[in-house]
Design a protein around this motif. Sequence first.
Motif, PDB file in Angstrom:
ATOM      1  N   ASP A 170       0.941   4.141  -2.955  1.00 36.81           N
ATOM      2  CA  ASP A 170       0.778   5.588  -2.733  1.00 36.81           C
ATOM      3  C   ASP A 170       1.907   6.363  -3.397  1.00 36.81           C
ATOM      4  O   ASP A 170       1.679   7.413  -4.026  1.00 36.81           O
ATOM      5  CB  ASP A 170       0.742   5.891  -1.231  1.00 36.81           C
ATOM      6  CG  ASP A 170      -0.521   5.374  -0.551  1.00 36.81           C
ATOM      7  OD1 ASP A 170      -1.522   5.147  -1.277  1.00 36.81           O
ATOM      8  OD2 ASP A 170      -0.495   5.188   0.688  1.00 36.81           O
TER       9      ASP A 170
ATOM     10  N   GLN B 200       1.435   6.504  -7.190  1.00 33.14           N
ATOM     11  CA  GLN B 200       0.474   7.526  -7.597  1.00 33.14           C
ATOM     12  C   GLN B 200       1.114   8.914  -7.599  1.00 33.14           C
ATOM     13  O   GLN B 200       0.864   9.720  -8.501  1.00 33.14           O
ATOM     14  CB  GLN B 200      -0.734   7.505  -6.660  1.00 33.14           C
ATOM     15  CG  GLN B 200      -1.634   6.286  -6.843  1.00 33.14           C
ATOM     16  CD  GLN B 200      -2.830   6.315  -5.905  1.00 33.14           C
ATOM     17  OE1 GLN B 200      -2.715   6.031  -4.713  1.00 33.14           O
ATOM     18  NE2 GLN B 200      -3.966   6.687  -6.441  1.00 33.14           N
ATOM     19  N   GLN B 201       1.927   9.189  -6.598  1.00 34.92           N
ATOM     20  CA  GLN B 201       2.607  10.485  -6.545  1.00 34.92           C
ATOM     21  C   GLN B 201       3.569  10.657  -7.722  1.00 34.92           C
ATOM     22  O   GLN B 201       3.623  11.718  -8.358  1.00 34.92           O
ATOM     23  CB  GLN B 201       3.362  10.612  -5.227  1.00 34.92           C
ATOM     24  CG  GLN B 201       2.481  10.593  -3.988  1.00 34.92           C
ATOM     25  CD  GLN B 201       3.292  10.541  -2.702  1.00 34.92           C
ATOM     26  OE1 GLN B 201       4.487  10.842  -2.690  1.00 34.92           O
ATOM     27  NE2 GLN B 201       2.654  10.154  -1.608  1.00 34.92           N
TER      28      GLN B 201
ATOM     29  N   ARG C 275       0.829  -1.204   0.000  1.00 36.95           N
ATOM     30  CA  ARG C 275       0.000   0.000   0.000  1.00 36.95           C
ATOM     31  C   ARG C 275       0.870   1.263   0.000  1.00 36.95           C
ATOM     32  O   ARG C 275       0.555   2.256  -0.662  1.00 36.95           O
ATOM     33  CB  ARG C 275      -0.939  -0.004   1.202  1.00 36.95           C
ATOM     34  CG  ARG C 275      -2.113  -0.968   1.073  1.00 36.95           C
ATOM     35  CD  ARG C 275      -3.154  -0.714   2.141  1.00 36.95           C
ATOM     36  NE  ARG C 275      -2.630  -1.003   3.480  1.00 36.95           N
ATOM     37  CZ  ARG C 275      -2.732  -2.190   4.071  1.00 36.95           C
ATOM     38  NH1 ARG C 275      -3.311  -3.199   3.434  1.00 36.95           N
ATOM     39  NH2 ARG C 275      -2.246  -2.380   5.287  1.00 36.95           N
ATOM     40  N   GLN C 276       1.958   1.232   0.736  1.00 35.44           N
ATOM     41  CA  GLN C 276       2.869   2.377   0.760  1.00 35.44           C
ATOM     42  C   GLN C 276       3.510   2.594  -0.619  1.00 35.44           C
ATOM     43  O   GLN C 276       3.627   3.723  -1.097  1.00 35.44           O
ATOM     44  CB  GLN C 276       3.946   2.168   1.813  1.00 35.44           C
ATOM     45  CG  GLN C 276       3.422   2.160   3.249  1.00 35.44           C
ATOM     46  CD  GLN C 276       4.519   1.903   4.267  1.00 35.44           C
ATOM     47  OE1 GLN C 276       5.662   1.637   3.903  1.00 35.44           O
ATOM     48  NE2 GLN C 276       4.180   1.983   5.546  1.00 35.44           N
TER      49      GLN C 276
END
Length: 412
Positions: free
Chosen positions: A30, A33-34, A26-27
């Motif tokens: 994220d 996406q950035q 999950r990290q």
Amino acid sequence: MLDLTKIAKAMQGISQHLTLEAAASRQRLDLAQQLLVAAHAHQIELVERQQKWRDRILFSAGTPVEPLNTCIDLPIPPRVHTVIATDGSQIAPNHHEIAYCYLLNIGRVVLHYGQNRQPLLDSLPEVFYRTEDLYISRQWGIRTEEWMGYWRTASEATVLAELAVSEAGAAGGENSIQNPKSKIQNWVAPSVPTLAMVDGSLIYWFLEQLPIEARDRILPQILEAWDQLRNAGIPIMGYLSASRSSEALNFLRLEACPHKVPDCLAYCPNQLEKTPCQVLDPLRDSALWTIQLQPGQRSTLWRSSARILDLYGSHAIYFCYVHVGTEIARVEVPAWVAENSALLDQSLGLMLAQVQKGYGYPVALAEAHNQAVVRGGDRARFFALLEQQMIKAGLRNVGTSYKEARKRGSIA
């Protein structure tokens, strides 16, 4: 025999490990996406940098040919259309069997929709037993079992092209889909929208490791088949379920690179551990597009940068990711399909309809697999038939080795 009690003890702790992996994933997602947002802001610059330093980059990164935030709804397919598919299976050679030979079985499927025509569902078997067939690959240090798989790939493409040419001749053709920017001359589309599908990638990575002489026996045969498909106006598509590719995410490594230019040979030579730009490993492309796409949408169109594609000529491979409802599938097409927007949209619409008809997987590919697969009973009947032919030819002492015969039974 599997001892489930011992297996249960060996699996202790796996749930905790998977929980930690899910949190780390999950990290990474994220962060991906950035990086995607940042890369989109100066996408043109990154693409130019990638092209300029291509020979110094040590990883394979796809090149986006559309904005990175692309999410396009796929069109509804026409009611009348045709889908063609092939898949292969084999019986590997075994010194313990009654004869050292192998069999390739190519499943063929042609499905007609809205045409009141009977489908084609069958397979084409071929037996290889001559010395030149069995041992030709040994001169290049390739095991017969490996060569059999390579040759099967070429056979699948050849049979697919034969089906397409036959279908184009039966249905006739008209210029129903034209692209004025297309470089393909005298391109004619069939009167009935048609799609040819194969299971797996159109990028044959294994060719990179083959000696030139061995590769020249496989790749030209495949490219010739693709030429026939192009001339027939029938697009070919590779469908990858549960893809493990990271070509799209590798493009984001250009954004994550801490150096002025992506010169891997200068800044990260002989790196055994992760390089500074490998911040997303082991994340895969499909994980990112799961949160970017809605069902029935496709992602950005990418051009693959795999080195082996330098030998593909005009058949450079493009790919995109499609949310088919049950998963994120990777879809690959050659350049002449990708560069024709109308043909690409039509092909993706037909593919999505196949997935829906197959309850999560293209029905044509599933049926081609079912036609090709060689089950245990088929294998036994094949060797029984072979034994009959050998006895009829006057051969004696025909039978399996004692080892093989003993393994087929048990005193326990």
